[in-house]
Design an enzyme around this catalytic site. Sequence first.
Site, short mmCIF file in Angstrom:
data_model
loop_
_atom_site.label_atom_id
_atom_site.label_comp_id
_atom_site.label_asym_id
_atom_site.label_seq_id
_atom_site.Cartn_x
_atom_site.Cartn_y
_atom_site.Cartn_z
N LYS A 52 -16.88 -11.02 -4.44
CA LYS A 52 -17.05 -10.07 -5.56
C LYS A 52 -18.15 -10.56 -6.51
CE LYS A 52 -12.35 -8.37 -5.09
NZ LYS A 52 -10.95 -8.40 -5.51
N GLN A 96 -7.34 -11.44 -9.76
CA GLN A 96 -7.13 -11.43 -8.31
C GLN A 96 -5.65 -11.60 -7.98
OE1 GLN A 96 -9.56 -10.69 -6.19
NE2 GLN A 96 -8.26 -10.88 -4.39
N ASP A 119 -9.96 -2.20 -11.33
CA ASP A 119 -9.17 -2.05 -10.10
C ASP A 119 -8.44 -0.70 -10.08
OD1 ASP A 119 -9.19 -4.27 -8.28
OD2 ASP A 119 -8.07 -5.48 -9.72
N1 GUN Z 1 -6.00 -8.72 -3.86
C1 GUN Z 1 -6.26 -8.07 -2.71
N2 GUN Z 1 -6.96 -6.95 -2.94
C2 GUN Z 1 -7.16 -6.90 -4.27
C3 GUN Z 1 -7.83 -5.98 -5.14
O1 GUN Z 1 -8.39 -4.96 -4.71
N3 GUN Z 1 -7.81 -6.28 -6.46
C4 GUN Z 1 -7.18 -7.37 -6.95
N4 GUN Z 1 -7.21 -7.56 -8.26
N5 GUN Z 1 -6.54 -8.24 -6.19
C5 GUN Z 1 -6.54 -8.00 -4.86
#
Ligand code: GUN
Length: 283
Positions: A52, A96, A119
């Site tokens: 990311k 995350q 998100d």
């Molecule tokens: N863990 C796995 N996929 C995601 C996501 O799209 N966002 C977040 N914050 N954590 C994750």
Amino acid sequence: MAICIDGKRIAGEVRAELATEVRKLCEAGVQPCLAVIIVGDNPASRIYVNNKKKACAEVGIRSEEIALPADTTQEELLACIKALNEKEDVDGILCQLPLPSPLDDKAVIAAIAPSKDVDAFHAENVGHIMIGDYAFLPCTPAGVMELLHRTNISVAGKECVVIGRSNIVGKPMAMLLLHENATVTICHSRTADLESVCRRADILVSAVGRADFVTAQMVKPGAVVIDVGMNRNKDGKLCGDVAPEVAEVAGYLTPVPGGVGPMTIAMLLKNTVTAAKRRLENF
Ligand code: GUN
């Protein structure tokens, strides 16, 4: 043989478009910024967070990593989020998931300011998704829609079947398809005769998390098959939910890796740019 929907290439197109928007925002005095919180040392989370951050850098978005130890308390984590909510130059906040126990994912999601919830996990943003009045796009489902649009696959009037009912993928995926006038069925572990339900699908989206879950018998010849799974097969190789033999039956298929994954990140960047545009409007 199915046509491969190249998510890596399409995500590159989206990122190039976003880079242009970021340049314009920077010229206007606003550089988009994403704060990424990672708690503990889960290796998969570390890879996702690194990806990311790298994607942010590629389009000119500033990213700020907050790495907290695994023994961080709930109060400390919530205080960190509160500080980021109040920080004017932070447009998006992503924590995350999953969090190490006993930290509570739900409390963390609820603590992020809805206006910075890139998100789109906060209940307020989920509500926006339900009524089709999007503040932020749910990243993975929005990435799937973008793949369909940019491959000229229309959704209206189609039978769409989503396997999986998670808050992150299955449920919002069904909503986005519905908003584009598909007839949508959501399947899950208690669905009776999964095979025949899936075989009805013109567009089949699998978000199960099990290698080789979708077999050729579950797919209508010529169907569009979207593989959201991210698994390891018995040889330890990265793979999705869809068995390789499905390529002989489907009309279109997304690969893993290189299908939906890069699009999820592209949509996260898009949400961050959306948040930064709002900051500029409120200058
Ligand atoms: N863990 C796995 N996929 C995601 C996501 O799209 N966002 C977040 N914050 N954590 C994750």
